[in-house]
Design an enzyme around this catalytic site. Structure first.
Site, PDB file in Angstrom:
ATOM      1  N   ASP A  76       0.844  -1.203   0.000  1.00  0.00           N
ATOM      2  CA  ASP A  76       0.000   0.000   0.000  1.00  0.00           C
ATOM      3  C   ASP A  76       0.880   1.254   0.000  1.00  0.00           C
ATOM      4  O   ASP A  76       0.607   2.226  -0.706  1.00  0.00           O
ATOM      5  CB  ASP A  76      -0.920  -0.014   1.223  1.00  0.00           C
ATOM      6  CG  ASP A  76      -1.641  -1.341   1.355  1.00  0.00           C
ATOM      7  OD1 ASP A  76      -2.326  -1.731   0.404  1.00  0.00           O
ATOM      8  OD2 ASP A  76      -1.484  -2.019   2.397  1.00  0.00           O
ATOM      9  N   HIS A 118      -4.553  -3.368   6.634  1.00  0.00           N
ATOM     10  CA  HIS A 118      -4.349  -3.663   5.208  1.00  0.00           C
ATOM     11  C   HIS A 118      -5.691  -4.146   4.658  1.00  0.00           C
ATOM     12  O   HIS A 118      -5.955  -5.332   4.543  1.00  0.00           O
ATOM     13  CB  HIS A 118      -3.267  -4.726   5.012  1.00  0.00           C
ATOM     14  CG  HIS A 118      -3.221  -5.220   3.592  1.00  0.00           C
ATOM     15  ND1 HIS A 118      -2.798  -4.436   2.556  1.00  0.00           N
ATOM     16  CD2 HIS A 118      -3.579  -6.393   3.031  1.00  0.00           C
ATOM     17  CE1 HIS A 118      -2.887  -5.105   1.417  1.00  0.00           C
ATOM     18  NE2 HIS A 118      -3.366  -6.298   1.681  1.00  0.00           N
TER      19      HIS A 118
HETATM   20  P1  NDP Z   1      -1.298 -15.937  -3.365  1.00  0.00           P
HETATM   21  O1  NDP Z   1       0.091 -16.389  -3.280  1.00  0.00           O
HETATM   22  O2  NDP Z   1      -1.727 -15.135  -4.521  1.00  0.00           O
HETATM   23  O3  NDP Z   1      -1.736 -15.134  -2.041  1.00  0.00           O
HETATM   24  C1  NDP Z   1      -1.414 -15.601  -0.760  1.00  0.00           C
HETATM   25  C2  NDP Z   1      -1.972 -14.675   0.295  1.00  0.00           C
HETATM   26  O4  NDP Z   1      -1.418 -13.384   0.168  1.00  0.00           O
HETATM   27  C3  NDP Z   1      -3.487 -14.491   0.233  1.00  0.00           C
HETATM   28  O5  NDP Z   1      -3.976 -14.540   1.556  1.00  0.00           O
HETATM   29  C4  NDP Z   1      -3.625 -13.113  -0.326  1.00  0.00           C
HETATM   30  O6  NDP Z   1      -4.777 -12.457   0.141  1.00  0.00           O
HETATM   31  C5  NDP Z   1      -2.439 -12.433   0.293  1.00  0.00           C
HETATM   32  N1  NDP Z   1      -2.105 -11.134  -0.246  1.00  0.00           N
HETATM   33  C6  NDP Z   1      -1.702 -10.062   0.482  1.00  0.00           C
HETATM   34  N2  NDP Z   1      -1.478  -9.007  -0.267  1.00  0.00           N
HETATM   35  C7  NDP Z   1      -1.760  -9.364  -1.516  1.00  0.00           C
HETATM   36  C8  NDP Z   1      -1.742  -8.673  -2.738  1.00  0.00           C
HETATM   37  N3  NDP Z   1      -1.407  -7.420  -2.848  1.00  0.00           N
HETATM   38  N4  NDP Z   1      -2.067  -9.333  -3.856  1.00  0.00           N
HETATM   39  C9  NDP Z   1      -2.427 -10.615  -3.788  1.00  0.00           C
HETATM   40  N5  NDP Z   1      -2.481 -11.313  -2.643  1.00  0.00           N
HETATM   41  C10 NDP Z   1      -2.160 -10.697  -1.510  1.00  0.00           C
HETATM   42  O7  NDP Z   1      -2.269 -17.196  -3.228  1.00  0.00           O
HETATM   43  P2  NDP Z   1      -2.252 -18.600  -3.936  1.00  0.00           P
HETATM   44  O8  NDP Z   1      -3.624 -19.137  -3.784  1.00  0.00           O
HETATM   45  O9  NDP Z   1      -1.592 -18.549  -5.263  1.00  0.00           O
HETATM   46  O10 NDP Z   1      -1.271 -19.446  -3.037  1.00  0.00           O
HETATM   47  C11 NDP Z   1      -1.513 -19.734  -1.709  1.00  0.00           C
HETATM   48  C12 NDP Z   1      -0.663 -20.923  -1.334  1.00  0.00           C
HETATM   49  O11 NDP Z   1      -0.699 -21.034   0.068  1.00  0.00           O
HETATM   50  C13 NDP Z   1      -1.136 -22.235  -1.918  1.00  0.00           C
HETATM   51  O12 NDP Z   1      -0.028 -22.889  -2.475  1.00  0.00           O
HETATM   52  C14 NDP Z   1      -1.669 -22.997  -0.694  1.00  0.00           C
HETATM   53  O13 NDP Z   1      -1.456 -24.376  -0.812  1.00  0.00           O
HETATM   54  C15 NDP Z   1      -0.816 -22.391   0.384  1.00  0.00           C
HETATM   55  N6  NDP Z   1      -1.293 -22.455   1.753  1.00  0.00           N
HETATM   56  C16 NDP Z   1      -0.371 -22.846   2.676  1.00  0.00           C
HETATM   57  C17 NDP Z   1      -0.672 -22.927   3.998  1.00  0.00           C
HETATM   58  C18 NDP Z   1       0.367 -23.387   4.940  1.00  0.00           C
HETATM   59  O14 NDP Z   1       1.563 -23.289   4.641  1.00  0.00           O
HETATM   60  N7  NDP Z   1       0.023 -23.886   6.087  1.00  0.00           N
HETATM   61  C19 NDP Z   1      -1.997 -22.574   4.480  1.00  0.00           C
HETATM   62  C20 NDP Z   1      -2.894 -22.104   3.460  1.00  0.00           C
HETATM   63  C21 NDP Z   1      -2.537 -22.065   2.144  1.00  0.00           C
HETATM   64  P3  NDP Z   1      -6.164 -12.434  -0.670  1.00  0.00           P
HETATM   65  O15 NDP Z   1      -6.685 -13.839  -0.606  1.00  0.00           O
HETATM   66  O16 NDP Z   1      -6.975 -11.449   0.080  1.00  0.00           O
HETATM   67  O17 NDP Z   1      -5.798 -12.007  -2.072  1.00  0.00           O
END
Ligand code: NDP
Length: 328
Positions: free
Chosen positions: A159, A187
């Site tokens: 931001d 945020h």
């Molecule tokens: P991303 O990598 O695109 O996003 C991950 C997180 O970052 C989301 O919560 C997202 O929020 C947040 N975020 C913060 N700022 C931003 C921004 N400016 N733009 C976009 N996102 C932002 O998500 P993916 O779905 O591609 O990947 C998530 C991964 O996490 C998957 O591989 C999944 O398996 C893994 N995962 C791992 C966990 C663990 O290690 N225990 C638990 C849960 C998931 P928002 O959703 O609001 O965009």
């Protein structure tokens, strides 16, 4: 030779993870002379994709990358971690109530906080990127009573960077001429980008802009809704700029802010500026020697006060909701 720094990244197989890991491994997170070991944490369904990313990291032959390990157990993933980037989170899906979102993320961030408490290195620094980032950071911090609370931070640097870029475009200034911008609060769409103390080439930014209507009706909503605008344009969320901001956040925390400038970080409030103690809210901070301090004594005008209060009120509601869910 220096001992490698252990960096744990959760959600390593996701979009942000893919944009983040290569920059960590090439020295942008900590410095061009700091070797790193990566510890990738994923959920079981993400393990195979994380292995694929690790193969590509191998194929870069990065001089600073001294190891990659992949885990689906947080107790192993955070072992010896000096820096933890908590990116993986449960996204909000259509029709999901806030309570459901908070409790799903509680199921991720509470055990991760406990694992950090039990297994991370004594100097652990945590950045939460996964949304709702401020409240997820609060949940993790509450589950880690032996770690100093100030080591848990949430990302508002994207931001902050977006606001600098919008201000540069509006005024024709170079981004490097803009200093002392502040993001206050959560945020989320209520965040408040404050230009009243910012400087553009040494002049007060609000005076240079001289257009309160633009600030209220264009600048603030453009910064706050930039994520949605990018999804609309790209058909995918802002992964590379989010990863870049995570790099900036940790790099500034570790290496310090420039003289005469500050940055924005979501940090546990000490009560400064009327923000209730304990909630994780964004403030103007200076950093030095791996520590940060809130910039004190800024005069908050009425325009700013109302907006800071609204964002802080949202954080208090989120805190109360997770408290009710037994997550604190
Ligand atoms: P991303 O990598 O695109 O996003 C991950 C997180 O970052 C989301 O919560 C997202 O929020 C947040 N975020 C913060 N700022 C931003 C921004 N400016 N733009 C976009 N996102 C932002 O998500 P993916 O779905 O591609 O990947 C998530 C991964 O996490 C998957 O591989 C999944 O398996 C893994 N995962 C791992 C966990 C663990 O290690 N225990 C638990 C849960 C998931 P928002 O959703 O609001 O965009």
């Amino acid at each position: 030779t220096r001992t490698p720094v252990n960096v744990t990244v959760t959600g390593a197989a996701g979009q942000i993870g893919y944009a983040l890991l290569f920059r960590i491994a090439s020295g942008h997170l900590l410095g061009a002379d700091v070797p790193v070991k990566l510890r990738l944490l994923e959920i079981p369904q993400g393990m195979k994709a994380a292995e694929g990313t690790a193969m590509e990291l191998d194929d870069c032959a990065f001089p600073l990358l001294k190891g990659i390990d992949i885990f689906d157990d947080p107790n192993k993933g955070f072992e010896g971690a000096n820096v933890a980037l908590l990116v993986g989170a449960r996204p909000r899906t259509a029709g999901m109530e806030r309570g459901d979102l908070l409790s799903a993320n509680g199921g991720i961030f509470k055990p991760q906080g406990a694992a950090i408490n039990a297994h991370a290195a004594d100097d652990i620094k945590v950045l939460v990127v996964g949304n709702p980032a401020n409240t997820n950071a609060l949940i993790a911090q509450a589950a880690a009573p032996d770690v100093p609370a100030e080591r848990f931070t949430a990302m508002t640097r994207l931001d902050h960077n977006r606001a600098i870029s919008q201000l540069a475009k509006k005024t024709g200034a170079d981004v490097t001429d803009i200093k002392r911008l502040t993001i206050w609060g959560n945020h989320s769409a209520t965040q408040y980008p404050d230009v009243f103390h910012a400087e553009i080439a040494g002049k007060n930014a609000a005076e240079v802009v001289n257009d309160e209507l633009w600030l209220a009706d264009t600048f603030i909503p453009t910064v706050a809704k930039r994520g949605a605008a990018i999804i609309d344009a790209r058909g995918a969320s802002s992964a590379a700029s989010a990863a870049n901001a995570a790099i900036d956040h940790v790099h500034t925390w570790v290496n310090g802010t420039a003289a005469g400038d500050w940055t924005s970080m979501g940090i546990p409030s000490d009560g400064s500026y009327g923000v209730p103690e304990g909630i994780i809210s964004s403030f103007p901070v200076t950093t030095k020697d791996g520590k940060y301090e809130i910039v004190q004594g800024l005069d908050i005008n009425e325009f700013s006060r109302a907006r800071i209060d609204a964002s802080v009120a949202e954080l208090v509601e989120e805190r109360d909701a997770v408290r009710e869910l037994g997550l604190l």
